[in-house]
Motif scaffolding. Structure first.
Motif, PDB file in Angstrom:
ATOM      1  N   GLU A  40       2.279 -19.865  48.208  1.00 46.91           N
ATOM      2  CA  GLU A  40       1.961 -20.568  49.449  1.00 46.91           C
ATOM      3  C   GLU A  40       3.202 -21.105  50.163  1.00 46.91           C
ATOM      4  O   GLU A  40       3.181 -21.329  51.368  1.00 46.91           O
ATOM      5  CB  GLU A  40       1.012 -21.736  49.157  1.00 46.91           C
ATOM      6  N   ASP A  41       4.262 -21.337  49.414  1.00 50.58           N
ATOM      7  CA  ASP A  41       5.459 -21.994  49.952  1.00 50.58           C
ATOM      8  C   ASP A  41       6.651 -21.040  49.835  1.00 50.58           C
ATOM      9  O   ASP A  41       7.284 -20.932  48.785  1.00 50.58           O
ATOM     10  CB  ASP A  41       5.717 -23.284  49.161  1.00 50.58           C
ATOM     11  N   GLY A  89       8.425 -30.341  42.048  1.00 46.12           N
ATOM     12  CA  GLY A  89       7.395 -31.367  41.938  1.00 46.12           C
ATOM     13  C   GLY A  89       7.052 -31.995  43.277  1.00 46.12           C
ATOM     14  O   GLY A  89       5.880 -32.208  43.589  1.00 46.12           O
ATOM     15  N   ARG A  90       8.075 -32.270  44.081  1.00 43.73           N
ATOM     16  CA  ARG A  90       7.831 -32.913  45.373  1.00 43.73           C
ATOM     17  C   ARG A  90       7.102 -31.993  46.345  1.00 43.73           C
ATOM     18  O   ARG A  90       6.233 -32.427  47.098  1.00 43.73           O
ATOM     19  CB  ARG A  90       9.157 -33.372  45.974  1.00 43.73           C
ATOM     20  N   LYS A  94       3.472 -32.589  47.956  1.00 38.26           N
ATOM     21  CA  LYS A  94       3.287 -32.553  49.401  1.00 38.26           C
ATOM     22  C   LYS A  94       2.183 -31.584  49.782  1.00 38.26           C
ATOM     23  O   LYS A  94       1.348 -31.858  50.644  1.00 38.26           O
ATOM     24  CB  LYS A  94       4.599 -32.146  50.075  1.00 38.26           C
ATOM     25  N   ASN A  95       2.135 -30.445  49.113  1.00 36.20           N
ATOM     26  CA  ASN A  95       1.112 -29.431  49.388  1.00 36.20           C
ATOM     27  C   ASN A  95      -0.277 -29.939  49.027  1.00 36.20           C
ATOM     28  O   ASN A  95      -1.244 -29.762  49.776  1.00 36.20           O
ATOM     29  CB  ASN A  95       1.437 -28.159  48.595  1.00 36.20           C
ATOM     30  N   VAL A 185      -2.403 -46.156  56.835  1.00 40.70           N
ATOM     31  CA  VAL A 185      -1.403 -45.615  55.913  1.00 40.70           C
ATOM     32  C   VAL A 185      -1.768 -44.167  55.583  1.00 40.70           C
ATOM     33  O   VAL A 185      -2.865 -43.916  55.080  1.00 40.70           O
ATOM     34  CB  VAL A 185      -1.350 -46.442  54.609  1.00 40.70           C
ATOM     35  N   PRO A 186      -0.879 -43.215  55.859  1.00 42.44           N
ATOM     36  CA  PRO A 186      -1.170 -41.811  55.521  1.00 42.44           C
ATOM     37  C   PRO A 186      -1.400 -41.640  54.025  1.00 42.44           C
ATOM     38  O   PRO A 186      -0.810 -42.351  53.206  1.00 42.44           O
ATOM     39  CB  PRO A 186       0.098 -41.071  55.968  1.00 42.44           C
ATOM     40  N   LEU A 187      -2.251 -40.704  53.672  1.00 42.31           N
ATOM     41  CA  LEU A 187      -2.587 -40.472  52.270  1.00 42.31           C
ATOM     42  C   LEU A 187      -1.339 -40.213  51.427  1.00 42.31           C
ATOM     43  O   LEU A 187      -1.214 -40.739  50.315  1.00 42.31           O
ATOM     44  CB  LEU A 187      -3.542 -39.279  52.161  1.00 42.31           C
ATOM     45  N   SER A 188      -0.411 -39.421  51.946  1.00 41.14           N
ATOM     46  CA  SER A 188       0.781 -39.065  51.177  1.00 41.14           C
ATOM     47  C   SER A 188       1.704 -40.252  50.925  1.00 41.14           C
ATOM     48  O   SER A 188       2.554 -40.215  50.034  1.00 41.14           O
ATOM     49  CB  SER A 188       1.566 -37.964  51.910  1.00 41.14           C
ATOM     50  N   LYS A 189       1.552 -41.336  51.710  1.00 38.61           N
ATOM     51  CA  LYS A 189       2.410 -42.506  51.561  1.00 38.61           C
ATOM     52  C   LYS A 189       1.679 -43.694  50.931  1.00 38.61           C
ATOM     53  O   LYS A 189       2.221 -44.794  50.864  1.00 38.61           O
ATOM     54  CB  LYS A 189       2.973 -42.915  52.925  1.00 38.61           C
TER      55      LYS A 189
END
Length: 247
Positions: A40-41, A89-90, A94-95, A185-189
């Motif tokens: 995917e990346d 991992g990051r 993020k994905n 607050v965004p989910l990723s943060k």
């Protein structure tokens, strides 16, 4: 005595075998995650290779400067591999968060996967539209995390805060709404946001609060929520019917 030693050896062997099996399972999971992310990346492999090569090159240069170019290469290889793994991992994280963003249950799932001494109770109150307020106890105090329609969760937060305030005394109560609008607050943060809150109470106080709030929750449980983000193509009507049956 000999029998006891035999049992002890068998227990040690069983534990060793269990550790090997767990380690093998973790490696398989990492490999599967890597294969999925790689497909995917398209930038994953170039970034990982770039970090590895850069780190090795830096330590080769340092080796030349001290007159032993080969001395620091092993350290560069180790740190390069570590850097590549961190990049992996990051980007996986993020994905995962990008796919979960905006789906019912996503905030509860993110809270349940936080590292550290957090006591998470998912969906202490909610609606049949799958809006929910989750309760977190940590060193900052009590944190109420809401997800769903902003207008509906505002009312849910106010109601839950009023109930919680009756039993926590002067312990700070924080309110967080997960989303991408102003003031949210965004989910990723989300985890980073909670970790930035000040430390106000110790573990003993956390244990006391957990006991009090658990008793409070048992009196008025909220509607059932999914244990993780729903698939993007899930039908909202069927999930609403499920929530009604659980409430």
């Amino acid at each position: 005595m000999a029998k006891a030693q035999s049992v002890s050896k068998e227990e040690k062997a069983a534990k060793k075998q269990a550790r090997k099996a767990a380690s093998k399972e973790r490696r398989q999971q990492l490999w599967q995650a890597f294969q999925m992310q790689r497909k995917e990346d398209k930038r994953l492999l170039p970034y990982m290779a770039g970090v590895f090569v850069l780190m090795v090159a830096v330590f080769v240069v340092l080796g030349f400067l001290i007159g032993s170019p080969w001395l620091l290469i092993p350290l560069g290889v180790v740190l390069g591999a570590l850097g590549a793994f961190i990049i992996f991992g990051r980007r996986v994280q993020k994905n995962v968060y990008s796919k979960a963003e905006g789906q019912p249950g996503a905030a509860g799932w993110a809270l349940g996967n936080m590292r550290g001494q957090w006591r998470v109770k998912q969906a202490v109150v909610g609606t049949t539209h799958l809006d929910a307020v989750h309760r977190v106890i940590g060193k900052p105090g009590v944190i109420l995390v809401a997800e769903g329609n902003p207008n509906r969760v505002k009312q849910l937060l106010a109601q839950e805060k009023k109930k919680v305030a009756r039993v926590v005394g002067d312990t700070p109560i924080y309110e967080v709404v997960v989303g991408n609008e102003e003031g949210q607050v965004p989910l990723s943060k989300l985890e980073r946001h909670l970790n930035k809150l000040p430390n106000n109470i110790d573990r003993k106080r956390m244990d006391t609060l957990e006991g009090r709030l658990s008793a409070l929750s048992s009196k008025a449980p909220g509607p059932g929520m999914p244990k993780g983000p729903l698939p993007a193509n899930a039908k909202m009507r069927s999930m609403q019917r499920t929530a009604r049956r659980r409430s």
